[in-house]
Design a protein around this motif. Structure first.
Motif, mmCIF file in Angstrom:
data_model
loop_
_atom_site.group_PDB
_atom_site.id
_atom_site.type_symbol
_atom_site.label_atom_id
_atom_site.label_comp_id
_atom_site.label_asym_id
_atom_site.label_seq_id
_atom_site.Cartn_x
_atom_site.Cartn_y
_atom_site.Cartn_z
ATOM 1 N N GLY A 175 36.275 -12.152 21.962
ATOM 2 C CA GLY A 175 37.091 -12.225 23.157
ATOM 3 C C GLY A 175 38.055 -11.054 23.227
ATOM 4 N N ILE A 176 38.799 -10.835 22.138
ATOM 5 C CA ILE A 176 39.673 -9.665 21.990
ATOM 6 C C ILE A 176 39.364 -9.047 20.635
ATOM 7 C CG2 ILE A 176 42.032 -8.798 21.904
ATOM 8 C CD1 ILE A 176 42.895 -11.223 23.550
ATOM 9 N N ASP A 177 38.888 -7.810 20.633
ATOM 10 C CA ASP A 177 38.462 -7.140 19.408
ATOM 11 C C ASP A 177 39.330 -5.914 19.174
ATOM 12 O OD1 ASP A 177 36.981 -6.530 17.154
ATOM 13 O OD2 ASP A 177 35.457 -5.410 18.269
ATOM 14 N N MET A 178 39.912 -5.812 17.977
ATOM 15 C CA MET A 178 40.743 -4.668 17.617
ATOM 16 C C MET A 178 40.169 -3.991 16.380
ATOM 17 S SD MET A 178 44.409 -6.593 18.127
ATOM 18 C CE MET A 178 43.702 -8.165 17.575
ATOM 19 N N VAL A 179 39.917 -2.696 16.494
ATOM 20 C CA VAL A 179 39.428 -1.887 15.381
ATOM 21 C C VAL A 179 40.415 -0.740 15.161
ATOM 22 C CG1 VAL A 179 37.546 -0.465 14.480
ATOM 23 C CG2 VAL A 179 37.029 -2.443 15.929
ATOM 24 N N GLY A 180 41.030 -0.717 14.009
ATOM 25 C CA GLY A 180 41.984 0.347 13.710
ATOM 26 C C GLY A 180 43.146 0.385 14.681
ATOM 27 N N CYS A 181 43.712 -0.773 14.976
ATOM 28 C CA CYS A 181 44.849 -0.868 15.893
ATOM 29 C C CYS A 181 46.114 -1.236 15.111
ATOM 30 C CB CYS A 181 44.575 -1.916 16.971
ATOM 31 S SG CYS A 181 43.217 -1.470 18.091
ATOM 32 N N HIS A 182 47.256 -0.785 15.614
ATOM 33 C CA HIS A 182 48.491 -0.940 14.858
ATOM 34 C C HIS A 182 49.671 -1.225 15.786
ATOM 35 C CE1 HIS A 182 46.334 0.867 11.424
ATOM 36 N NE2 HIS A 182 45.808 1.655 12.345
ATOM 37 N N LEU A 214 39.698 -2.930 21.888
ATOM 38 C CA LEU A 214 40.705 -1.921 21.599
ATOM 39 C C LEU A 214 40.330 -1.215 20.301
ATOM 40 C CD1 LEU A 214 43.920 -4.072 22.289
ATOM 41 C CD2 LEU A 214 42.682 -2.618 23.909
ATOM 42 N N SER A 215 40.188 0.108 20.357
ATOM 43 C CA SER A 215 39.825 0.893 19.168
ATOM 44 C C SER A 215 40.760 2.092 19.071
ATOM 45 C CB SER A 215 38.374 1.382 19.257
ATOM 46 O OG SER A 215 37.477 0.316 19.446
ATOM 47 N N GLY A 216 41.525 2.135 17.998
ATOM 48 C CA GLY A 216 42.453 3.245 17.848
ATOM 49 C C GLY A 216 43.575 3.188 18.863
#
Length: 399
Positions: free
Chosen positions: A173-180, A151-153
């Motif tokens: 496994g679950i990657d978040m970049v810049g998520c809110h 998940l990105s943005g």
């Protein structure tokens, strides 16, 4: 009132009622081509149901947008016999999407990512209101920075009851970049102790809760709060003169973590709460406090809170007193309270080496786990540790 007026009024009320109901179109598909065309043509309220069987991966879609109370849903026709989307660079990739739900699918065998949802590189218009539920994602990569769910943005999202297994050995496994403003709940992640990371939130991520998840040997760092991100990928973009952090306001609660080189890694995060979790036999550390992004303006890793957790370990799998502290961090700003520490083979060596004094910690008393060899890390009725750990989370919420 005359009866004709009553009939007219009732008809108007019925028409108003149906006008307020979400419009919904159900489409049943049984092939990759049908799936692709149905998603491309989806409107708010469209529900796409996949028949059991195998579908070709490598599917990419943009601007798939439902509306409030009228999402676009992609799901299995028969949740007990979920369809399999297999292969491709990514099984599924959605960009610039909103009010989208994906349920009851198996995603497997992709070269890079199982499921990828992003903002299309337009950082001021994130993808939003996403629900991922009852997905099985497995056998991704297998080598390199390949993620099960990426998940990105993405803002205002939920990841619920998903199982992620065997992602890339350098991925998550679950990657978040810049998520809110998201929640990851009741998910299970499985891999190997030293292969990639389990759940990660970095790149400016904020206001994310990880709740009631189970991580079994889910990589070298089972849960990473923060991380290391290229400056151009932060969402929102970094602004000169402001304080920066890899992540802020993250919470981990009610989770069970088995194995992994390090169970919880605070990495360049400014404010994270880890409470009411059970950590069982980490291979080196229960906690890591690290700083990997050190450019100008970035605050040191700080303001972590670690309370009411149950940590059970072995002395021959324990390094540095269970806590690894890297340079350029602010461990003196962390808070430790009411954690229960127990060394299985040498109870007298149960006390960890924390960077600050702990309030009301318990050391060396057997918590009486129910059946850890079979994976049951709840406690027996007569356990003295009933008020800490993942099993105590529900009770704690009610207080």
């Amino acid at each position: 009132m005359r009866w004709l007026e009553v009939v007219f009024l009732m008809g108007a009320l019925v028409a108003f009622h149906f006008a307020q109901m979400p419009s919904q179109k159900v489409v049943v598909v049984g092939s990759s081509d049908q799936l692709r065309s149905s998603i491309l043509g989806a409107k708010p309220g469209t529900k796409i149901l996949l028949k059991p069987g195998e579908y070709e991966g490598g599917l990419f879609f943009q601007n798939v947008k439902g509306e409030p109370n009228n999402p676009i849903v992609i799901s299995a026709l028969d949740p007990t016999n979920p369809p399999v989307i297999k292969g491709g660079g990514e099984c599924l990739h959605f960009s610039k999407v909103a009010y989208l739900e994906i349920h009851n699918l198996v995603l497997t065998g992709a070269r890079y990512n199982g499921l990828n949802i992003d903002d299309g590189g337009s950082f001021d218009t994130p993808s939003h209101h996403i629900v991922l539920r009852n997905l099985q994602v497995r056998d991704i990569g297998p080598t390199g920075n390949c993620d099960g769910i990426k998940l990105s943005g993405v803002t205002n999202f939920r990841v619920e009851n998903c199982i992620v297994e065997r992602w890339g050995d350098g991925g998550q496994g679950i990657d978040m970049v810049g998520c809110h403003n998201g929640i990851i709940s009741n998910c299970t992640l499985r891999f190997e102790d030293d292969k990639g990371f389990g759940i990660q939130a970095k790149g400016g991520s904020s206001n994310i809760r990880i709740v009631r998840c189970r991580l079994e040997h889910a990589g070298a760092r089972a849960i990473q709060l923060g991380g290391s991100t290229g400056l151009q990928f932060f969402r929102p973009p970094l602004k000169s003169g402001q304080e920066h952090a890899e992540a802020r306001n993250l919470t981990v609660e009610g989770c069970t973590i088995i194995g992994s080189t390090g169970a919880i890694a605070f990495v360049g995060v400014d404010g994270a709460i880890v409470r009411f979790n059970t950590i069982y036999r980490p291979k080196r550390w229960a906690i890591r406090i690290l700083q990997e992004t050190r450019e100008e303006g970035f605050v040191p890793c700080r303001n972590g809170v670690f309370t009411d957790n149950l940590i059970v370990f072995r002395s021959d799998e324990w390094a540095e007193g269970g806590v690894n502290i890297g340079p350029s961090t602010a461990p003196q700003t962390f808070t430790f309270a009411r954690n229960w520490w127990f060394c299985l083979d040498k109870p007298e060596q149960s006390r960890p080496k924390l960077p600050v004094p702990e309030k009301d910690g318990v050391y060396g008393i057997d918590p009486k786990l129910r059946d850890p060899e079979k994976g049951d890390l709840s406690v027996l009725p007569d356990s003295p540790a009933r008020k800490v750990g993942a099993h105590a989370f529900n009770e704690a919420k009610q207080q």
